[in-house]
Design a protein around this motif. Structure first.
Motif, PDB file in Angstrom:
ATOM      1  N   SER A  56       1.035  -1.269   0.369  1.00  0.00           N
ATOM      2  CA  SER A  56       0.314   0.351  -0.279  1.00  0.00           C
ATOM      3  C   SER A  56       0.823   1.106  -0.374  1.00  0.00           C
ATOM      4  N   PRO A  57       0.462   2.842  -0.366  1.00  0.00           N
ATOM      5  CA  PRO A  57       0.791   3.623  -1.247  1.00  0.00           C
ATOM      6  C   PRO A  57       1.202   4.408   0.754  1.00  0.00           C
ATOM      7  N   GLY A  58       2.003   4.697   0.819  1.00  0.00           N
ATOM      8  CA  GLY A  58       2.962   5.090   1.882  1.00  0.00           C
ATOM      9  C   GLY A  58       3.464   4.208   3.033  1.00  0.00           C
ATOM     10  N   HIS A  59       3.168   3.290   2.827  1.00  0.00           N
ATOM     11  CA  HIS A  59       3.819   1.364   3.705  1.00  0.00           C
ATOM     12  C   HIS A  59       5.205   2.036   3.769  1.00  0.00           C
ATOM     13  N   PRO A  60       5.561   2.446   4.899  1.00  0.00           N
ATOM     14  CA  PRO A  60       7.685   2.147   4.763  1.00  0.00           C
ATOM     15  C   PRO A  60       7.776   0.465   4.448  1.00  0.00           C
ATOM     16  N   GLY A  61       7.673   0.093   4.196  1.00  0.00           N
ATOM     17  CA  GLY A  61       8.328  -1.578   4.104  1.00  0.00           C
ATOM     18  C   GLY A  61       8.805  -2.286   4.824  1.00  0.00           C
ATOM     19  N   HIS A  62       9.140  -3.625   4.551  1.00  0.00           N
ATOM     20  CA  HIS A  62       9.343  -4.545   5.923  1.00  0.00           C
ATOM     21  C   HIS A  62      10.594  -3.911   6.710  1.00  0.00           C
ATOM     22  N   GLY A  63      10.918  -4.007   7.774  1.00  0.00           N
ATOM     23  CA  GLY A  63      12.444  -4.077   8.303  1.00  0.00           C
ATOM     24  C   GLY A  63      11.907  -3.304   9.777  1.00  0.00           C
ATOM     25  N   PRO A  64      13.525  -2.748   9.567  1.00  0.00           N
ATOM     26  CA  PRO A  64      14.753  -2.869   9.162  1.00  0.00           C
ATOM     27  C   PRO A  64      15.592  -4.083   9.232  1.00  0.00           C
ATOM     28  N   GLN A  65      16.282  -3.849   7.577  1.00  0.00           N
ATOM     29  CA  GLN A  65      17.114  -4.763   7.116  1.00  0.00           C
ATOM     30  C   GLN A  65      18.661  -4.863   7.400  1.00  0.00           C
ATOM     31  N   HIS A  66      19.278  -4.769   8.188  1.00  0.00           N
ATOM     32  CA  HIS A  66      20.546  -4.596   8.447  1.00  0.00           C
ATOM     33  C   HIS A  66      21.366  -4.922   7.460  1.00  0.00           C
ATOM     34  N   VAL A  67      22.531  -4.518   6.755  1.00  0.00           N
ATOM     35  CA  VAL A  67      23.674  -5.030   6.550  1.00  0.00           C
ATOM     36  C   VAL A  67      24.949  -3.697   5.964  1.00  0.00           C
ATOM     37  N   LEU A  68      26.050  -4.965   6.021  1.00  0.00           N
ATOM     38  CA  LEU A  68      27.310  -5.056   6.018  1.00  0.00           C
ATOM     39  C   LEU A  68      27.377  -4.732   4.959  1.00  0.00           C
ATOM     40  N   THR A  69      27.348  -3.830   3.841  1.00  0.00           N
ATOM     41  CA  THR A  69      28.396  -3.415   2.364  1.00  0.00           C
ATOM     42  C   THR A  69      30.169  -2.703   2.469  1.00  0.00           C
ATOM     43  N   ARG A  70      30.706  -3.825   1.259  1.00  0.00           N
ATOM     44  CA  ARG A  70      31.760  -3.339   0.887  1.00  0.00           C
ATOM     45  C   ARG A  70      31.648  -4.093  -0.130  1.00  0.00           C
ATOM     46  N   LYS A  71      33.242  -3.324  -1.083  1.00  0.00           N
ATOM     47  CA  LYS A  71      33.691  -3.236  -2.233  1.00  0.00           C
ATOM     48  C   LYS A  71      34.731  -4.382  -1.895  1.00  0.00           C
ATOM     49  N   LEU A  72      34.788  -5.452  -2.945  1.00  0.00           N
ATOM     50  CA  LEU A  72      35.325  -7.069  -3.089  1.00  0.00           C
ATOM     51  C   LEU A  72      36.057  -7.009  -4.353  1.00  0.00           C
ATOM     52  N   ALA A  73      36.941  -7.064  -4.881  1.00  0.00           N
ATOM     53  CA  ALA A  73      37.836  -7.188  -6.222  1.00  0.00           C
ATOM     54  C   ALA A  73      36.942  -6.225  -7.808  1.00  0.00           C
ATOM     55  N   GLY A  74      36.320  -4.898  -6.654  1.00  0.00           N
ATOM     56  CA  GLY A  74      36.043  -3.846  -7.983  1.00  0.00           C
ATOM     57  C   GLY A  74      34.137  -4.165  -8.065  1.00  0.00           C
ATOM     58  N   LYS A  75      33.572  -5.138  -7.602  1.00  0.00           N
ATOM     59  CA  LYS A  75      32.235  -5.580  -7.054  1.00  0.00           C
ATOM     60  C   LYS A  75      31.491  -5.190  -5.008  1.00  0.00           C
ATOM     61  N   THR A  76      30.950  -4.896  -5.313  1.00  0.00           N
ATOM     62  CA  THR A  76      29.781  -4.732  -4.552  1.00  0.00           C
ATOM     63  C   THR A  76      29.085  -5.895  -2.960  1.00  0.00           C
ATOM     64  N   VAL A  77      29.302  -6.310  -2.292  1.00  0.00           N
ATOM     65  CA  VAL A  77      28.980  -7.172  -1.043  1.00  0.00           C
ATOM     66  C   VAL A  77      28.438  -6.848  -0.437  1.00  0.00           C
ATOM     67  N   THR A  78      26.935  -7.584  -0.577  1.00  0.00           N
ATOM     68  CA  THR A  78      26.457  -7.105   0.877  1.00  0.00           C
ATOM     69  C   THR A  78      26.291  -8.399   1.573  1.00  0.00           C
ATOM     70  N   VAL A  79      26.160  -8.360   2.942  1.00  0.00           N
ATOM     71  CA  VAL A  79      25.504  -9.110   3.529  1.00  0.00           C
ATOM     72  C   VAL A  79      24.651  -9.178   4.667  1.00  0.00           C
ATOM     73  N   HIS A  80      23.296  -9.655   5.326  1.00  0.00           N
ATOM     74  CA  HIS A  80      22.598  -9.421   5.912  1.00  0.00           C
ATOM     75  C   HIS A  80      22.715  -9.793   7.313  1.00  0.00           C
ATOM     76  N   LEU A  81      22.747  -8.782   8.593  1.00  0.00           N
ATOM     77  CA  LEU A  81      22.789  -8.894   9.569  1.00  0.00           C
ATOM     78  C   LEU A  81      21.458  -9.036  10.608  1.00  0.00           C
ATOM     79  N   ARG A  82      22.020 -10.032  11.130  1.00  0.00           N
ATOM     80  CA  ARG A  82      20.688 -10.095  12.242  1.00  0.00           C
ATOM     81  C   ARG A  82      20.713  -9.623  13.445  1.00  0.00           C
ATOM     82  N   PRO A  83      19.804  -8.400  14.147  1.00  0.00           N
ATOM     83  CA  PRO A  83      19.843  -7.823  15.125  1.00  0.00           C
ATOM     84  C   PRO A  83      20.033  -8.434  16.002  1.00  0.00           C
ATOM     85  N   GLY A  84      21.186  -8.233  17.235  1.00  0.00           N
ATOM     86  CA  GLY A  84      21.616  -8.464  18.548  1.00  0.00           C
ATOM     87  C   GLY A  84      22.689  -8.078  18.465  1.00  0.00           C
ATOM     88  N   PRO A  85      23.771  -9.654  18.541  1.00  0.00           N
ATOM     89  CA  PRO A  85      25.130  -9.818  19.347  1.00  0.00           C
ATOM     90  C   PRO A  85      25.270  -9.762  17.390  1.00  0.00           C
TER      91      PRO A  85
END
Length: 133
Positions: A48-77
């Motif tokens: 539905s319009p105006g709904h922010p979506g699911h989340g937040p989902q926490h991600v760690l993003t970095r470049k590795l050998a010229g490519k973007t690598v994203t790792v999803h992280l669980r909240p907490g430890p």
């Protein structure tokens, strides 16, 4: 700041930076972010319009050998561990950058050795290594 120090002060600063560098704990590069996502199901509330979506989902993003690598992280430890490690990486980079600046200042402040001064002046560098030796 660095340029106004004398050689002994610069060397002491370099030693302190090396000690601080040795104390940096586990680190990894990247950026942490929290993202909101839509799942794509037509009858989900996130569609539905105006709904922010699911989340937040926490991600760690970095470049590795010229490519973007994203790792999803669980909240907490897992997320807190990544926050500390990324913070440690930022501290590591700051220390390395300052260490390079201090070393450049040391190189500029250090007098030429008597051997280098008496090695033949301006022509000594031109002949050194030019014949393949």
């Amino acid at each position: 700041m660095i340029r106004s120090m004398d050689l002994a002060e610069l060397e002491r600063r370099r030693d302190r930076l090396r000690e601080e560098l040795a104390l940096v704990d586990d680190f990894r590069p990247g950026s942490l972010s929290a993202v909101m996502r839509r799942c794509g199901k037509l009858n989900c509330a996130c569609a539905s319009p105006g709904h922010p979506g699911h989340g937040p989902q926490h991600v760690l993003t970095r470049k590795l050998a010229g490519k973007t690598v994203t790792v999803h992280l669980r909240p907490g430890p897992e997320l807190e561990k990544a926050r500390v490690q990324v913070g440690n990486y930022k501290r590591f980079r700051q220390l390395v950058d300052e260490l390079v600046q201090v070393n450049e200042s040391i190189c500029a402040a250090r007098a030429l050795s008597p051997l280098a001064e008496g090695a033949g002046g301006e022509h000594a560098g031109a002949s050194a290594g030019s014949d393949g030796q």
